[in-house]
Design a protein around this motif. Structure first.
Motif, short mmCIF file in Angstrom:
data_model
loop_
_atom_site.label_atom_id
_atom_site.label_comp_id
_atom_site.label_asym_id
_atom_site.label_seq_id
_atom_site.Cartn_x
_atom_site.Cartn_y
_atom_site.Cartn_z
N ASN A 1 -11.17 -76.59 -16.84
CA ASN A 1 -11.41 -77.60 -17.64
C ASN A 1 -12.73 -77.73 -17.47
O ASN A 1 -13.03 -78.41 -19.07
N LYS B 1 -0.27 -80.22 -17.03
CA LYS B 1 -0.01 -79.30 -16.84
C LYS B 1 -0.38 -78.87 -16.03
O LYS B 1 -0.03 -77.52 -15.23
N ASP B 2 -1.38 -78.80 -14.88
CA ASP B 2 -1.68 -78.27 -13.49
C ASP B 2 -0.87 -79.12 -12.27
O ASP B 2 -1.19 -80.48 -12.56
N SER C 1 -5.76 -81.89 -17.62
CA SER C 1 -4.56 -80.96 -17.56
C SER C 1 -3.52 -81.44 -16.64
O SER C 1 -2.97 -81.17 -16.47
#
Length: 308
Positions: free
Chosen positions: A217, A298-299, A293
């Motif tokens: 990131n 998302k992660d 994230s």
């Protein structure tokens, strides 16, 4: 006339567009200077000094607009240890689409107290760990303004770390570790790392892919997260991340402390004047950006091997 109308519409569109929040050095200095002041008397557990620090953190959480942790009527998670009362400070930012999945940002706000005699009596604990607590407060404000966290964020400042991790142990027993997606524990970020500015390390880097997510990131930025270079110190199990990590949570500590050469560690000299506020501000920004994230769903970091 058409040009004026176009400009009017453009200004209106820009005003409605989300402006990404920033982490300001002035706020970092204000919070850190208050927490590490002599008035806090070294913030030792079971003292009026640590109570003053708790009250300050609670006030900051209230200003941000955080909600209360489950079952609590305020920001204080109270418990009894050694036949005395103590408390963590916890604030919540509810998740939008995944409210039952938790991301924790933590620090410890206690320190070593003060000496009876001497010209300098107060263990101010500016780096250890007023710096981490300052980061937690700044991140609470950042994510509140960003307003896009799909997962629930728990901001918790522990007490009793210096006495054996009492606060983090109590907190860990109050939550289902299976619901905790990740824990960002922040410990001693006020000085430069061994790699100098714009860098920090992550303890237990090899135990999950948490660190790799953060590194990805930050690609393209000037900041770099490294693996813990002090493995012989066993830092992964020496801070407030340890209890949840033992339950399998990808709970890691972010730090810059040079454990082989940190002259002010647990010394009376750990004062605000020794901190690099410009670098500290950049570290907090990097934590914010690298965690997004995970916060937005998302992660999901891989789990740590359980030892409990």
């Amino acid at each position: 006339m058409k040009r004026v109308l176009f400009l009017f519409l453009l200004i209106g569109f820009i005003s409605k567009a989300q402006v990404k929040p920033t982490i300001q050095k002035d706020d970092i200095v204000r919070i850190e200077t208050t927490l590490a002041s002599d008035k806090m008397e070294g913030r030792q557990i079971f003292t009026t000094g640590v109570d003053s620090a708790s009250a300050f953190i609670e006030k900051e959480f209230s200003k941000v607009g955080l909600t209360y942790y489950k079952g609590l009527k305020n920001y204080r998670q109270e418990f009894v240890v050694r036949n005395a009362s103590a408390n963590n400070v916890i604030g919540i930012l509810p998740g939008k689409s995944k409210p039952n999945e938790y991301v924790v940002f933590s620090s410890h706000y206690d320190h070593l107290g003060k000496e009876e005699n001497g010209k300098d009596k107060v263990y101010n604990g500016a780096n250890d760990d007023a710096s981490g607590t300052t980061a937690v407060i700044a991140l609470a404000n950042y994510f509140k303004e960003l307003n896009n966290n799909e997962r629930t964020i728990i901001f918790v400042c522990f007490t009793g770390e210096e006495e054996g991790g009492f606060g983090s142990k109590f907190f860990s027993e109050s939550i289902n570790p299976d619901d905790v997606i990740a824990m960002f524990n922040i410990e001693m970020i006020g000085t430069e790392s061994k790699w100098h500015k714009n860098s920090a390390y992550i303890t237990g880097f090899e135990k999950s892919n948490f660190g790799t997510i953060l590194q990805n990131n930050l690609k393209g930025s000037k900041f770099r997260f490294y693996e813990d270079p002090y493995l012989e110190e066993n830092l992964f199990y020496r801070s407030d991340n340890a209890t949840l990590a033992a339950y399998g949570v990808p709970a890691h500590t972010i730090s810059t402390s040079k454990m082989d050469s940190e002259p002010n560690y647990h010394q009376l000299s750990d004062e605000v004047s020794t901190l690099d506020f410009d670098n500290m501000t950049e570290i907090i920004k990097a934590i914010a950006i690298s965690s997004e994230s995970i916060v937005n769903g998302k992660d999901t970091p891989t789990r740590v091997q359980k030892i409990r």
